[in-house]
Scaffold this motif. Structure first.
Motif, PDB file in Angstrom:
ATOM      1  N   LEU A 197       3.445  11.752   6.987  1.00  0.00           N
ATOM      2  CA  LEU A 197       2.813  10.438   7.015  1.00  0.00           C
ATOM      3  C   LEU A 197       2.271  10.061   5.635  1.00  0.00           C
ATOM      4  O   LEU A 197       2.413   8.919   5.182  1.00  0.00           O
ATOM      5  N   GLY A 198       1.660  11.026   4.956  1.00  0.00           N
ATOM      6  CA  GLY A 198       1.148  10.760   3.609  1.00  0.00           C
ATOM      7  C   GLY A 198       2.262  10.410   2.644  1.00  0.00           C
ATOM      8  O   GLY A 198       2.124   9.506   1.811  1.00  0.00           O
ATOM      9  N   TYR A 199       3.384  11.110   2.761  1.00  0.00           N
ATOM     10  CA  TYR A 199       4.564  10.839   1.923  1.00  0.00           C
ATOM     11  C   TYR A 199       5.071   9.428   2.181  1.00  0.00           C
ATOM     12  O   TYR A 199       5.316   8.654   1.246  1.00  0.00           O
ATOM     13  N   TYR A 200       5.196   9.077   3.450  1.00  0.00           N
ATOM     14  CA  TYR A 200       5.676   7.749   3.850  1.00  0.00           C
ATOM     15  C   TYR A 200       4.728   6.652   3.368  1.00  0.00           C
ATOM     16  O   TYR A 200       5.163   5.649   2.788  1.00  0.00           O
ATOM     17  N   PHE A 201       3.441   6.862   3.593  1.00  0.00           N
ATOM     18  CA  PHE A 201       2.438   5.862   3.224  1.00  0.00           C
ATOM     19  C   PHE A 201       2.444   5.620   1.715  1.00  0.00           C
ATOM     20  O   PHE A 201       2.352   4.479   1.255  1.00  0.00           O
ATOM     21  N   GLN A 202       2.569   6.683   0.931  1.00  0.00           N
ATOM     22  CA  GLN A 202       2.538   6.538  -0.523  1.00  0.00           C
ATOM     23  C   GLN A 202       3.797   5.857  -1.043  1.00  0.00           C
ATOM     24  O   GLN A 202       3.729   5.056  -1.988  1.00  0.00           O
ATOM     25  N   ILE A 203       4.945   6.150  -0.444  1.00  0.00           N
ATOM     26  CA  ILE A 203       6.167   5.445  -0.846  1.00  0.00           C
ATOM     27  C   ILE A 203       6.014   3.952  -0.580  1.00  0.00           C
ATOM     28  O   ILE A 203       6.383   3.108  -1.409  1.00  0.00           O
ATOM     29  N   GLN A 204       5.446   3.610   0.574  1.00  0.00           N
ATOM     30  CA  GLN A 204       5.184   2.205   0.876  1.00  0.00           C
ATOM     31  C   GLN A 204       4.283   1.577  -0.187  1.00  0.00           C
ATOM     32  O   GLN A 204       4.543   0.466  -0.664  1.00  0.00           O
ATOM     33  N   ASP A 205       3.225   2.288  -0.535  1.00  0.00           N
ATOM     34  CA  ASP A 205       2.299   1.790  -1.552  1.00  0.00           C
ATOM     35  C   ASP A 205       3.012   1.548  -2.881  1.00  0.00           C
ATOM     36  O   ASP A 205       2.773   0.544  -3.557  1.00  0.00           O
ATOM     37  N   ASP A 206       3.870   2.488  -3.250  1.00  0.00           N
ATOM     38  CA  ASP A 206       4.604   2.367  -4.514  1.00  0.00           C
ATOM     39  C   ASP A 206       5.493   1.124  -4.507  1.00  0.00           C
ATOM     40  O   ASP A 206       5.590   0.409  -5.515  1.00  0.00           O
ATOM     41  N   ILE A 207       6.140   0.864  -3.386  1.00  0.00           N
ATOM     42  CA  ILE A 207       7.006  -0.306  -3.258  1.00  0.00           C
ATOM     43  C   ILE A 207       6.180  -1.585  -3.320  1.00  0.00           C
ATOM     44  O   ILE A 207       6.526  -2.534  -4.035  1.00  0.00           O
ATOM     45  N   LEU A 208       5.092  -1.619  -2.571  1.00  0.00           N
ATOM     46  CA  LEU A 208       4.245  -2.813  -2.536  1.00  0.00           C
ATOM     47  C   LEU A 208       3.648  -3.112  -3.905  1.00  0.00           C
ATOM     48  O   LEU A 208       3.498  -4.279  -4.288  1.00  0.00           O
ATOM     49  N   ASP A 209       3.306  -2.066  -4.640  1.00  0.00           N
ATOM     50  CA  ASP A 209       2.703  -2.262  -5.959  1.00  0.00           C
ATOM     51  C   ASP A 209       3.644  -3.010  -6.901  1.00  0.00           C
ATOM     52  O   ASP A 209       3.189  -3.737  -7.786  1.00  0.00           O
ATOM     53  N   LEU A 210       4.950  -2.846  -6.698  1.00  0.00           N
ATOM     54  CA  LEU A 210       5.924  -3.492  -7.565  1.00  0.00           C
ATOM     55  C   LEU A 210       6.461  -4.801  -7.001  1.00  0.00           C
ATOM     56  O   LEU A 210       7.070  -5.584  -7.737  1.00  0.00           O
ATOM     57  N   SER A 211       6.233  -5.044  -5.702  1.00  0.00           N
ATOM     58  CA  SER A 211       6.897  -6.191  -5.077  1.00  0.00           C
ATOM     59  C   SER A 211       5.957  -7.227  -4.481  1.00  0.00           C
ATOM     60  O   SER A 211       6.410  -8.306  -4.066  1.00  0.00           O
ATOM     61  N   VAL A 212       4.659  -6.930  -4.446  1.00  0.00           N
ATOM     62  CA  VAL A 212       3.694  -7.845  -3.830  1.00  0.00           C
ATOM     63  C   VAL A 212       2.585  -8.131  -4.835  1.00  0.00           C
ATOM     64  O   VAL A 212       2.192  -7.251  -5.607  1.00  0.00           O
ATOM     65  N   SER A 213       2.082  -9.359  -4.838  1.00  0.00           N
ATOM     66  CA  SER A 213       1.039  -9.733  -5.790  1.00  0.00           C
ATOM     67  C   SER A 213      -0.274  -9.026  -5.469  1.00  0.00           C
ATOM     68  O   SER A 213      -0.528  -8.625  -4.331  1.00  0.00           O
ATOM     69  N   SER A 214      -1.113  -8.891  -6.487  1.00  0.00           N
ATOM     70  CA  SER A 214      -2.417  -8.258  -6.293  1.00  0.00           C
ATOM     71  C   SER A 214      -3.282  -9.064  -5.333  1.00  0.00           C
ATOM     72  O   SER A 214      -4.081  -8.504  -4.579  1.00  0.00           O
ATOM     73  N   GLU A 215      -3.102 -10.391  -5.318  1.00  0.00           N
ATOM     74  CA  GLU A 215      -3.879 -11.234  -4.404  1.00  0.00           C
ATOM     75  C   GLU A 215      -3.531 -10.921  -2.949  1.00  0.00           C
ATOM     76  O   GLU A 215      -4.404 -10.839  -2.086  1.00  0.00           O
ATOM     77  N   GLU A 216      -2.232 -10.747  -2.682  1.00  0.00           N
ATOM     78  CA  GLU A 216      -1.812 -10.445  -1.316  1.00  0.00           C
ATOM     79  C   GLU A 216      -2.206  -9.031  -0.925  1.00  0.00           C
ATOM     80  O   GLU A 216      -2.610  -8.773   0.211  1.00  0.00           O
TER      81      GLU A 216
END
Length: 278
Positions: free
Chosen positions: A199-218
């Motif tokens: 779960l930690g591995y999955y959650f962190q991969i998601q975070d890594d993707i979001l950090d590059l693809s979603v704005s800081s405001e969102e």
């Protein structure tokens, strides 16, 4: 979860007035996913135990998580300005107050962990689990390795997996292990450790993707991975391959859920995470 937030605020209101108390309340009451408390409540529910019995422990674990975010945002670490949609603690107050607020939350966490249940023997085991997950062989190790990785031009995926397990996985596994302790189900601890690590591995991969693809405001927080030269799954593999890896992890987690005697509460959290955008 509203009652949970109110209870946690009440716990911190018992602290004597100071700027540090204000900073602790500011960061702790800023919201967030409350994922770790939700995992504890879901695991307890899977054992037929009411969530209310885990409130003190859930507060303790969330205090540790919030402390880690305060310190992670500091200028000496990630130097971030935004957290949970608000200025980071050191921006709202000052760096010294933020450091002490993090220290205060960590220390309070162990008080509530030591008084989590009516069984002193279980409380000792819970505190030991908290120290292991948050300490120098757990989350702190992950943060240290993460900082070291910033100095490298590239990291092997196996290295990133170790970082993710320690930095993120340990504190996601903690509530699951503690639920087994409370339920007198030591035989389940190994399975929870496997699930929590994935779960930690999955959650962190998601975070890594979001950090590059979603704005800081969102996101409600700074997207600072590139600026800090972070080695992430998304930067190493590219977003498309990272998404494929995340999908594979999600499928593995669902398979692990199938092995639980009462998988529905945990599976519901997993489904929510699968569709998250922050």
């Amino acid at each position: 979860m509203n009652n949970f937030d109110e209870l946690c605020t009440a716990f911190l209101e018992q602290i004597k007035p100071s700027a540090v108390k204000d900073a602790m309340l500011y960061s702790f009451s800023a919201g967030g996913k409350r994922l770790r408390p939700k995992l504890l409540f879901a695991a307890l529910e899977s054992y037929g135990i009411c969530a209310e019995s885990g409130l003190r422990l859930a507060a303790a674990i969330e205090m540790i998580h919030t402390y880690s975010l305060i310190h992670d945002d500091l200028p000496a670490m990630d130097n971030d300005d935004l957290r949970r949609g608000k200025p980071t603690c050191h921006k709202q107050f000052d760096e010294a107050t933020a450091i002490l607020a993090g220290d205060g939350l960590l220390t309070e966490a162990f008080y509530y962990g030591a008084t989590a249940t009516a069984d002193p023997a279980k409380n000792v085991r819970i505190v030991c689990a908290m120290a292991k997950a948050a300490g120098a062989n757990g989350m702190i190790l992950g943060q240290a390795l993460d900082l070291e990785a910033e100095k490298k031009t590239a990291c092997a995926l196996s290295e990133l997996a170790v970082i993710h397990q320690a930095k993120t996985g340990e504190l996601l596994t903690l509530p699951l292990i503690c639920a087994a302790i409370i339920a007198d189900r030591d035989e389940d601890i190994e399975a929870w450790q496997t699930f929590g690590a994935k779960l930690g591995y999955y959650f962190q991969i998601q975070d890594d993707i979001l950090d590059l693809s979603v704005s800081s405001e969102e996101l409600g927080k700074s997207t600072s991975d590139l600026h800090n030269h972070k080695q992430t799954m998304a930067t190493c593999l590219g977003i498309d391959e990272a998404k494929k890896l995340a999908e594979a992890c999600y499928e593995e987690l669902n398979q692990l859920c199938d092995k639980l005697s009462q998988p529905e509460p945990i599976r519901a959290i997993l489904l929510t995470l699968h569709h998250r955008r922050r």
